[in-house]
Design a protein around this motif. Structure first.
Motif, short mmCIF file in Angstrom:
data_model
loop_
_atom_site.label_atom_id
_atom_site.label_comp_id
_atom_site.label_asym_id
_atom_site.label_seq_id
_atom_site.Cartn_x
_atom_site.Cartn_y
_atom_site.Cartn_z
N LEU A 1 2.28 -7.58 5.99
CA LEU A 1 2.89 -7.76 4.81
C LEU A 1 3.09 -9.32 4.24
O LEU A 1 2.61 -9.83 3.14
CB LEU A 1 3.97 -6.99 4.72
CG LEU A 1 4.60 -7.15 3.21
CD1 LEU A 1 3.97 -6.34 2.24
CD2 LEU A 1 6.22 -6.18 3.27
N GLU B 1 1.34 -11.18 0.99
CA GLU B 1 2.22 -11.74 -0.05
C GLU B 1 1.62 -13.14 -0.16
O GLU B 1 1.56 -13.61 -1.48
CB GLU B 1 3.62 -11.69 0.26
CG GLU B 1 4.45 -10.47 0.14
CD GLU B 1 5.86 -10.57 0.80
OE1 GLU B 1 6.55 -9.41 0.51
OE2 GLU B 1 5.96 -11.33 1.52
N ASN C 1 10.51 -4.15 2.02
CA ASN C 1 9.90 -3.36 2.90
C ASN C 1 9.76 -4.29 4.23
O ASN C 1 9.67 -5.36 4.19
CB ASN C 1 8.50 -3.22 2.50
CG ASN C 1 8.43 -1.95 1.42
OD1 ASN C 1 9.12 -0.74 1.55
ND2 ASN C 1 7.79 -2.19 0.30
N ASN D 1 8.19 -5.80 7.36
CA ASN D 1 7.00 -6.32 7.92
C ASN D 1 6.52 -6.13 9.32
O ASN D 1 7.53 -5.49 10.23
CB ASN D 1 6.63 -7.59 7.29
CG ASN D 1 7.65 -8.58 8.06
OD1 ASN D 1 8.24 -8.38 9.13
ND2 ASN D 1 7.99 -9.93 7.27
N ASP E 1 4.43 -4.42 -3.29
CA ASP E 1 4.06 -4.62 -1.86
C ASP E 1 2.75 -3.67 -1.48
O ASP E 1 2.35 -3.63 -0.37
CB ASP E 1 5.04 -4.10 -0.95
CG ASP E 1 6.18 -5.28 -0.77
OD1 ASP E 1 7.30 -4.91 -0.52
OD2 ASP E 1 6.00 -6.36 -1.36
#
Lengths: 336, 401, 284
Positions: free
Chosen positions: B261, B265, B304, B306, B378
């Protein structure tokens, strides 16, 4: 005058011994204490080049890392005793330092510095590439810590005692070198190289010898470090190690060898402390470096000197202040 | 003359050097508590992983609260990304009675720490990637949660080859060190088996940031697929530059070892669309444990989890559960409880293999999505396939004493 | 054929390296100041562009604004801090600038987090140029063009303006310049700000290519030093030639000896120092 000089060096040795005794009393961790003394050795060796010869070397990490590898390889692949491994590490450091020094001193000032930096990158690359020998990025693992004679070095304070003894021996030896004719010639070279050469001193050879001695001690420190953590990591030969050793030396003060002990101790202990409080502790370290450069150019030793001078002892000139700390002259500021 | 400024300076210097290490160590609990050590890179180039790992550990410790009737706490240890610092601080922690450790994100740190924990007869569970951790350097006291190179390649390259029958020419970009070679050799074995033409490989150093030269070489070889075998910021740099060279339109790109994640990002959907990624963990995994965790993390941290967060949470939980099962926090007892342990984990049912202390879990093949089809901020990728592929302990060269 | 591609790519890299290094070279030439914080200005330039574009500003405006902010910060740092240490030995220059670099790096992490981010290439330039087999990103071509224009502008500044004359004269004799009644203190600040601003611009231009992450300043510093040393401290043309040389060598090495690409740069620097005392074109 002579007595004053003698007093001064022996005072430093006493202080060094006091530090070695005091660390176990004040510190909880034998490992951290050992690290302090190991880096004190490395910083003192760096100071021999910086404070005494006027050579700012970014290559100390090379010798430190090589010392780690040398000791590690000896202990892993041969059944030679610990003492031999340490000696080999010192020799490795000395030999490479001689080569690096011989080439680097062909240039002066900033170019010299850059050359040592280039060497640092070169040796890092070698260590990283020859991973079959050095373990590459993983480092050399499983380095044993054999006993020395009847003494087991397994416990952290037992090892500390061993390191402390070596530290004091090396410190005394470096002091001998510094106060010898050779040492004082180095000071003369640092202050005015042209003049020293004109007088007839073999300037080049002396500089190379200084490198060799510095390399030997740094190599030994590297070996002790590898034994401390059981690994010879790639990071010991990295540029960052050279930078750290230099910072310790400068923070302590380039005036004398005990100052390097102060610098190393301060850096190691404060870094450890700060890193357990705030992940962004490097910010504080950066600020500290600036503060030292602005207000404490004689380093921690200078601060200590000022404190002692202020104590009402009834004596105008205390032992410490009777001789000027050898600081590089002002003319160095504008172009080397 | 000493002025006040100097006196203040000196006393603060003296105080910090002498008093604090013995007196004011924060977060070091009383001996009744069980302290779990979390050695992570909190400063230095991997600080991002360290930060989330610490959060994950903190969360499970707080959630469980007590084990064996003793309060749980954790000790965050900043390894600074350096093995020497890591080993020293772990040594100190062991001296102060810590026996359980979860962390070690970098392989070099993890290997060194594993040795130290073995000496101290503790337990260490790590997510570092080097094969040696459960291979040639395996030891009784070290456990590893992540999937090493063999499985990572088996679960990404193989399914992709099967999905793209026309992609016969593959080019690889490999970081030149043991781990990179591990990935490359695993890939080459599959290429040989499947009759894929390995049209070229570019090695590069661990500190490289400029990949245009390597990508130019890659393009000259006219591959159908580009296999990126580096990781972390290097993989982001390679992908970013590959996309800028228009390579996404000319070939399939697979990034075999993605961090998940936080990397996505940093990359963004424009770069990620249509690119394949291999991952140890994704918050979209449909397993009961993961769904629970995601809900908890969203409630508490509004984000969320990672990979660093989730893996730290789970590995710490494994330690806690094992201690509870063993009725003790002593190394040998916990180790025995962990060997062969089966549990519902992040990737579904997971098992800790007793012979080499490797956790048998899934590895995932993800595909990046277009911005227009992202369901939330996400939702960068979909899971394409997953599975468990591991070498046997003998193949991995693990000889546990 | 591949070598031709690598050559063009190397020129692109080289121009960026020139932009990064020329400020360091001029700063050393005039101020005799060893600036280990140069990479921090590069870092700031990149992050400012990142921040501004994240907030919605368009890339071109950000590209203009970021270096100006960096130059401003540099001027402030120079007048408040660095001015006090010029007279000290080089060891203290290094100490202070290393400290500054660390602080900037950590501040960047505090403000923007440790993970890093992406700066999208502006739409107009996000394609590729295709000439037969040769494929090259339009944005990189733009960077080459822009840095060429800047190089010419900088050359004009140094050769054709009064400020430039002062800088060149000051590199040779600072006392003479002061005696002529020129406020050397202000010139120093201006030069430092200019050098830093150029580094910031290099960072801003590099952001769409490399992304942003807090440790990008370290690598930039290394490259800058290598280029400055090879080219010769204080020499504008030296920085240009050396920048191109380093970029081209690095690029061609990725075909010849990929693992050694990084090493070649430092090896080259070492060789140049050993064989040419002042670098290619340097003085002092």
């Amino acid at each position: 005058m002579r007595a004053a000089i003698m007093n001064r060096a022996s005072l430093h040795f006493v202080l060094a011994a006091l530090v070695a005794i005091a660390l176990p009393l004040f510190m909880r961790s034998g490992t951290l204490a050992s690290e302090v003394l190991i880096f004190a050795m490395a910083a003192a060796a760096c100071n021999l080049l910086l404070g005494y010869t006027g050579l700012l070397s970014f290559g100390q990490g090379i010798f430190f890392g090589l010392g780690s590898y040398a000791a590690g390889l000896t202990l892993l692949h041969t059944s030679l005793p610990l003492g031999v491994a340490l000696v080999l590490a010192a020799i490795a450091g000395a030999v490479v330092a001689t080569g690096v020094g011989w080439l680097s001193i062909r240039r002066q000032g900033v170019y010299f510095v850059m050359l040592t930096l280039a060497f640092s990158q070169f040796f890092y690359f070698l260590a990283y590439t020859f991973k079959d020998i050095t373990g590459g990025d993983n480092g050399l693992l499983n380095i044993p810590r054999p006993a020395i004679g009847p003494f087991s070095l397994g416990g952290s304070w037992a090892y500390y005692a061993f390191v402390a003894v070596l530290f004091l021996l090396v410190f005394a030896a470096l002091q001998r070198v510094a106060s010898s004719t050779f040492g004082r010639t180095l000071l003369a070279v640092r202050d005015n190289e042209e003049r020293a050469r004109a007088i007839g001193f073999p300037v080049r050879n002396f500089k190379i010898t200084a490198f060799a001695i510095s390399g030997a001690v740094t190599g030994l420190a590297g070996a002790l470090h590898a034994l401390l953590i059981g690994v010879a990591p790639l990071s010991n030969i990295e540029y960052h190690m050279s930078e750290s050793i230099l910072i310790m030396t400068i923070i302590g003060g380039t005036g004398n060898l005990f100052a390097s002990v102060l610098g190393a101790g301060f850096y190691v202990i404060v870094s450890d402390l700060l890193s357990s409080i705030w992940p962004r502790w490097l910010l504080l370290l950066g600020g500290l470096l600036i503060v030292v450069a602005l207000f404490m150019q004689k380093g921690l030793w200078g601060l200590l000197e000022r404190l002692v001078e202020a104590l009402p002892m009834g004596r105008k000139s205390s032992i410490k202040s009777s001789i000027e700390s050898p600081i590089p002259p002002e003319s160095e500021g504008r172009g080397i | 003359m000493l002025n006040r400024r100097d006196l203040l300076k000196l006393s603060s210097v003296a105080a910090s050097s002498l008093l604090l290490p013995t007196g004011l160590r924060p977060a070091f609990a009383a001996s009744e508590d069980i302290t779990i050590g979390a050695p992570l890179p909190m400063s230095g180039p991997f600080a991002a992983n360290g930060k989330f790992g610490s959060m994950g550990t903190a969360m499970i410790v707080e959630e469980v609260g007590k084990v064996l009737d003793r309060k749980l706490s954790y000790l965050e240890i900043d390894t600074e990304g350096k093995p020497a610092t890591a080993v020293r601080k772990v040594q100190e922690a062991i001296e102060r009675g810590v026996t359980l450790f979860s962390g070690g994100i970098l392989s070099s740190e993890a290997l060194a720490m594993g040795k130290e924990v073995a000496k101290g007869k503790g337990v260490f569970i790590t997510t570092a990637g080097a094969d040696e951790i459960t291979g040639s350097e395996c030891n009784k006291n070290t456990f590893r949660w992540s999937v090493p190179t063999f499985g990572a390649i088996e679960q990404t390259v193989r399914p992709l080859i099967e999905q793209l029958p026309n992609a016969k020419r593959w080019y690889t970009i490999t970081p030149q060190y043991v781990f990179g070679d591990g990935l490359l050799n695993a890939a080459k074995a599959i290429f040989k088996e499947k009759g894929i033409e390995h049209v070229g490989n570019s090695y590069h150093s661990l500190t490289e940031k400029e990949f245009s030269g390597y990508l130019t070489n890659a393009m000259a070889a006219k591959p159908d697929a580009l296999l990126i075998l580096n990781f972390g910021s290097q993989s982001s740099d390679t992908l970013r530059q590959a996309v800028s060279f228009g390579m996404k339109n000319r070939m399939t790109i697979l990034l075999a070892w993605a961090s998940g994640l936080e990397q996505f990002e940093a990359l963004g959907p424009e770069l990620m669309e249509g690119v394949y990624f291999g991952a140890q963990y994704w918050h979209g995994i449909d397993s009961p444990f993961n769904r629970e965790l995601v809900a908890k993390v969203q409630a508490k941290h509004k984000m969320n989890p990672n990979y660093a967060f989730a893996s730290a949470y789970l590995t710490t939980k494994i330690l806690i559960d094992a201690a509870a099962k063993a009725g003790s926090t002593e190394g040998p007892a916990v180790i025995q409880a962990m060997e062969g342990m089966k549990y519902a984990g992040l990737t579904g049912d997971e098992e800790i293999r007793a012979t080499d202390h490797q956790v048998i879990k899934n590895y995932y093949l993800l595909k990046g999505k277009a911005k227009s089809v992202m369901k939330d901020k996400d939702d960068y990728a979909d899971i394409i396939s997953f599975g468990k592929s591991f070498q046997s302990p003998e193949q991995a060269q693990c000889k546990m004493a | 054929m591949i070598y031709l591609f690598q050559l063009v790519n190397g020129i692109g890299l080289g121009m960026l390296y020139f932009l990064l290094a020329v400020g360091l070279s001029i700063i050393f030439g005039l101020l005799h100041f060893v600036n280990f914080a140069h990479g921090a200005f590069y870092l700031l330039g990149a992050y400012l562009v990142y921040d501004l574009t994240e907030r919605g500003l368009n890339f071109w405006a950000a590209l203009l604004v970021a270096p100006i902010i960096v130059a401003g910060l540099a001027a402030l740092t120079e007048s408040v801090l660095l001015r006090r240490i010029y007279h000290l030995p080089h060891t203290f220059h290094i100490l202070v600038t290393v400290g500054l670099a660390l602080m900037v790096q950590e501040l960047v992490i505090i403000l923007w987090g440790p993970v890093g981010g992406n700066v999208s290439t502006p739409g107009a330039l996000s394609g590729v140029l295709i000439l037969g087999d040769f494929i090259y990103p339009q944005y990189r071509l733009f960077v080459i063009g822009l840095t060429l224009v800047l190089a010419i502008g900088l050359w004009w500044l140094l050769e054709g303006t009064r400020l430039g004359a002062v800088v060149r004269a000051g590199s040779e004799s600072i006392d003479m310049v002061s005696l002529l009644g020129i406020d050397i203190v202000r010139v120093n600040t201006a030069v430092f700000a200019l050098g830093a601003g150029l580094a910031g611009l290099a960072g801003a231009l590099a952001a769409p290519i490399r992304g942003v992450e807090p440790f990008m300043g370290v690598e930039a510093l290394g490259i800058a030093f290598v280029v400055v040393v090879i080219g010769g401290m204080g020499s504008y043309t030296g920085a240009l030639i050396a920048g191109l040389l380093v970029g081209i060598v690095q690029s061609i090495m990725t075909t010849l000896w990929p693992e050694g690409a990084r090493l070649m740069i430092y090896l080259g620097m070492g060789l140049v120092i050993l064989t040419m005392p002042r670098g290619l074109l340097g003085r002092a």
